[in-house]
Design a protein around this motif. Structure first.
Motif, PDB file in Angstrom:
ATOM      1  N   ALA A  25     -28.610 -12.426   3.944  1.00  0.00           N
ATOM      2  CA  ALA A  25     -27.323 -12.922   4.449  1.00  0.00           C
ATOM      3  C   ALA A  25     -26.393 -13.191   3.283  1.00  0.00           C
ATOM      4  O   ALA A  25     -26.820 -13.288   2.122  1.00  0.00           O
ATOM      5  CB  ALA A  25     -27.535 -14.206   5.258  1.00  0.00           C
ATOM      6  N   GLU A  35     -40.002 -21.738  12.606  1.00  0.00           N
ATOM      7  CA  GLU A  35     -38.707 -21.196  12.183  1.00  0.00           C
ATOM      8  C   GLU A  35     -38.362 -21.634  10.772  1.00  0.00           C
ATOM      9  O   GLU A  35     -37.936 -20.811   9.933  1.00  0.00           O
ATOM     10  CB  GLU A  35     -37.607 -21.640  13.148  1.00  0.00           C
ATOM     11  CG  GLU A  35     -36.224 -21.158  12.746  1.00  0.00           C
ATOM     12  CD  GLU A  35     -35.106 -21.833  13.517  1.00  0.00           C
ATOM     13  OE1 GLU A  35     -33.937 -21.509  13.239  1.00  0.00           O
ATOM     14  OE2 GLU A  35     -35.395 -22.690  14.380  1.00  0.00           O
ATOM     15  N   GLN A  95     -37.847 -10.160  12.103  1.00  0.00           N
ATOM     16  CA  GLN A  95     -36.835  -9.217  12.573  1.00  0.00           C
ATOM     17  C   GLN A  95     -35.944  -9.824  13.643  1.00  0.00           C
ATOM     18  O   GLN A  95     -34.791  -9.407  13.815  1.00  0.00           O
ATOM     19  CB  GLN A  95     -37.522  -7.965  13.104  1.00  0.00           C
ATOM     20  CG  GLN A  95     -38.253  -7.165  12.032  1.00  0.00           C
ATOM     21  CD  GLN A  95     -39.168  -6.089  12.598  1.00  0.00           C
ATOM     22  OE1 GLN A  95     -39.421  -6.055  13.818  1.00  0.00           O
ATOM     23  NE2 GLN A  95     -39.670  -5.214  11.740  1.00  0.00           N
ATOM     24  N   GLU A  96     -36.457 -10.820  14.349  1.00  0.00           N
ATOM     25  CA  GLU A  96     -35.720 -11.419  15.457  1.00  0.00           C
ATOM     26  C   GLU A  96     -34.858 -12.607  15.040  1.00  0.00           C
ATOM     27  O   GLU A  96     -33.940 -13.002  15.766  1.00  0.00           O
ATOM     28  CB  GLU A  96     -36.701 -11.873  16.546  1.00  0.00           C
ATOM     29  CG  GLU A  96     -37.471 -10.723  17.203  1.00  0.00           C
ATOM     30  CD  GLU A  96     -38.556 -11.229  18.146  1.00  0.00           C
ATOM     31  OE1 GLU A  96     -38.894 -12.440  18.050  1.00  0.00           O
ATOM     32  OE2 GLU A  96     -39.071 -10.436  18.945  1.00  0.00           O
ATOM     33  N   ILE A  97     -35.153 -13.194  13.879  1.00  0.00           N
ATOM     34  CA  ILE A  97     -34.492 -14.440  13.501  1.00  0.00           C
ATOM     35  C   ILE A  97     -33.026 -14.189  13.155  1.00  0.00           C
ATOM     36  O   ILE A  97     -32.654 -13.127  12.657  1.00  0.00           O
ATOM     37  CB  ILE A  97     -35.229 -15.095  12.307  1.00  0.00           C
ATOM     38  CG1 ILE A  97     -34.840 -16.566  12.188  1.00  0.00           C
ATOM     39  CG2 ILE A  97     -34.961 -14.343  11.006  1.00  0.00           C
ATOM     40  CD1 ILE A  97     -35.751 -17.347  11.253  1.00  0.00           C
ATOM     41  N   SER A  98     -32.190 -15.175  13.448  1.00  0.00           N
ATOM     42  CA  SER A  98     -30.769 -15.092  13.116  1.00  0.00           C
ATOM     43  C   SER A  98     -30.431 -16.192  12.121  1.00  0.00           C
ATOM     44  O   SER A  98     -31.097 -17.233  12.067  1.00  0.00           O
ATOM     45  CB  SER A  98     -29.903 -15.229  14.367  1.00  0.00           C
ATOM     46  OG  SER A  98     -30.127 -16.478  14.991  1.00  0.00           O
ATOM     47  N   PHE A  99     -29.412 -15.962  11.330  1.00  0.00           N
ATOM     48  CA  PHE A  99     -29.029 -16.898  10.286  1.00  0.00           C
ATOM     49  C   PHE A  99     -27.621 -17.433  10.557  1.00  0.00           C
ATOM     50  O   PHE A  99     -26.683 -16.655  10.737  1.00  0.00           O
ATOM     51  CB  PHE A  99     -29.038 -16.212   8.918  1.00  0.00           C
ATOM     52  CG  PHE A  99     -30.307 -15.476   8.595  1.00  0.00           C
ATOM     53  CD1 PHE A  99     -31.519 -16.139   8.572  1.00  0.00           C
ATOM     54  CD2 PHE A  99     -30.285 -14.118   8.314  1.00  0.00           C
ATOM     55  CE1 PHE A  99     -32.684 -15.467   8.272  1.00  0.00           C
ATOM     56  CE2 PHE A  99     -31.442 -13.436   8.009  1.00  0.00           C
ATOM     57  CZ  PHE A  99     -32.660 -14.111   7.994  1.00  0.00           C
ATOM     58  N   ASP A 100     -27.488 -18.749  10.572  1.00  0.00           N
ATOM     59  CA  ASP A 100     -26.178 -19.375  10.625  1.00  0.00           C
ATOM     60  C   ASP A 100     -25.906 -19.956   9.251  1.00  0.00           C
ATOM     61  O   ASP A 100     -26.568 -20.912   8.821  1.00  0.00           O
ATOM     62  CB  ASP A 100     -26.135 -20.466  11.699  1.00  0.00           C
ATOM     63  CG  ASP A 100     -24.711 -20.939  11.985  1.00  0.00           C
ATOM     64  OD1 ASP A 100     -23.836 -20.755  11.113  1.00  0.00           O
ATOM     65  OD2 ASP A 100     -24.476 -21.483  13.081  1.00  0.00           O
TER      66      ASP A 100
END
Length: 501
Positions: free
Chosen positions: A51, A102, A16-21
């Motif tokens: 994403a 990660e 839930q905390e991870i972000s995607f670039d």
């Protein structure tokens, strides 16, 4: 919990905390893609949209190849000593290991590999980088005996710009096993990851830069096979293309190479690997564990999965009974739960593919001895282990790569029939032979057409470190060498240099 114990990871919270670039990595930085189209990456465990990635095409591939060529010709990487490159690659391995959680989580979210397998996979990837780094100064050039008045040398040089196209079943790991040997010998790389699972590979660009890899030496471009993949394969300034994936795509890449600049190819394609069991192995329980483990690891989405079980008739029924019992016990679970050992297939398309083969096996007369199929879960792409008996060699389930947890079982009478069955497909990637007879083992190792043959005389024996050995597929399982020192040499060009008088 005492001070020395490590608190368990809550992977659901981390997810839930991870972000995607999602931006491509070109010339040492993230850039905004000019491509107008996008494609979605989905979580196969529940169908959630993770994403939207840019569907990069020729423009981004041109930019990445140009950056790679400039970096190569400038020599900021290629002209370093092997030991200097090795130190940076060691830093890269450390960065991968520091960020293993990660990277593993990204792979779990995108293609469904259980986190309990994905996390160790990332640590194995770090070790694979260390292995090529340690070997980077071991590719010895040669002095060729010649006339006493001349000196004749064979020198190994990097090929230049390497294109890499990677699959979705082990996204970061296979990406790393292509990047690392190519970089170790001095090349620059442009990587196009699978559209099903791109996020962990994109992250590798930042980790390489953090480790000290110069700008332009490693570039990563997301996109579809018909766009970015075709553009990379047909690019006139790519010197070598390395690919892991289906045989059909491998054939298309051969065409694109021929139609462009005749770039060299390293292709690891499909497999239909036999597991051959002779009756001199008496621990059938351990064999059944290994057989089921081979076809269910990563939900059977492994190029070397032992999808054909060939059993000497005298032990056929007893071994199949044990295989069925173990396969029946497997339960599907949430890939973010460390206790889960069996997750979903990677996509709806892959689920539909496995279903089609399941139906084809029944239509052609094979017996679905374990017809589990659907898992009962309605929230993802789950398909349970399936075992077919009474399989004939002319059936589709015996001939074609399914890439799922589907096992086809055959009985054989003698060694000759075992070899005939083992070699009865277009593939030749890997094989396993279970026997305690050394003479038979040597005969089978030579007779079975496969790039890698594992002989096991004692269940539970220590596994071989695959990074140390090189192999070359047979048949339509691909072309070129991967692994070990010879796999590193495959990313070099041989030059003859003579000094006369």
């Amino acid at each position: 919990m005492n001070s020395l114990e490590v608190a368990p990871v809550n992977w659901t919270v981390k997810a839930q905390e991870i972000s995607f670039d999602v931006r491509p990595w070109i010339n040492g930085r993230r850039i905004e893609a000019s491509a107008k189209g996008h494609f979605a990456t989905l979580n196969p465990a529940n169908g959630d949209r993770l994403a939207d990635l840019p569907a990069c095409g020729a423009a981004e591939i041109d930019a990445a190849v140009s950056a790679a060529r400039v970096a190569f010709e400038r020599g900021s990487w290629a002209n370093l000593s092997p030991r200097a490159r090795a130190r940076i690659l060691m830093n890269f391995a450390d960065a991968i290991e520091r960020n293993a959680d990660e990277l593993a989580l990204l792979d779990t979210l995108e293609m469904g590999m259980p986190i309990g397998a994905a996390a160790p996979d990332m640590r194995a990837a770090a070790d694979a980088v260390r292995a090529v780094a340690e070997a980077s100064d071991k590719l010895i050039d040669q002095v060729i005996p010649n006339d006493p008045s001349t000196l004749l040398l064979n020198l190994r040089e990097p090929v230049g710009v390497v294109g890499a196209i990677t699959p979705w079943n082990f996204p970061a790991y296979i990406g790393i096993t292509k990047i690392a040997p190519a970089l170790a010998v001095g090349n620059s790389v442009v990587l196009k990851p699978s559209e099903i699972a791109s996020l962990s590979c994109l992250r590798l660009g930042e980790l390489a830069a953090e480790a000290g890899v110069p700008d332009g030496v490693l570039n990563i471009v997301p996109g579809l096979g018909s766009g970015a993949g075709a553009a990379l394969a047909s690019h006139m300034d790519v010197d070598l293309l390395t690919f892991t994936g289906s045989t059909a795509t491998g054939k298309r890449l051969i065409e694109l190479s021929a139609q462009s600049n005749m770039k060299r190819l390293i292709l690891e394609c499909g497999g239909k690997s036999p597991q051959i069991v002779f009756d001199d192995i008496d621990d059938l329980d351990a064999i059944a564990d290994a057989v089921v483990g081979s076809i269910t690891f990563n939900s059977g989405q492994v190029c070397v999965a032992g999808s054909r079980l060939l059993v000497e008739r005298s032990i056929h029924d007893a071994l199949v009974e044990r295989v069925l019992a173990r396969a029946q016990q497997i339960e599907a679970g949430d890939p973010l739960n460390e206790a889960t050992s069996f997750g979903p297939l990677a996509s709806k398309d892959q689920h539909a593919r496995v279903r089609r083969y399941y139906e084809a096996g029944q239509e052609e007369g094979a017996v679905a001895a374990l017809p589990r199929g659907y898992s009962g879960r309605n929230d993802g792409c789950y398909w349970m282990p399936t075992v077919f008996t009474d399989v004939r060699s002319d059936m589709r389930i015996a001939q074609e790569e399914i890439f799922g947890p589907v096992l086809s079982v055959f009985a054989f009478e003698d060694e000759l029939e075992a070899v005939r069955l083992a070699n009865s497909t277009i593939y030749g990637l890997a094989a396993s032979v279970w026997t305690r007879d050394l003479a038979r083992a040597l005969r089978l190792a030579r007779a079975v057409k496969a790039g890698s043959v594992t002989i096991t005389g004692k269940p539970g024996a220590t596994a071989v470190d695959a990074t140390a050995g090189a192999f070359e597929p047979h048949g339509q399982s691909g072309v070129g060498v991967e692994g070990g020192l010879d796999g590193m040499r495959a990313f070099t060009r041989l030059k003859s240099v003579s000094f006369a008088g």
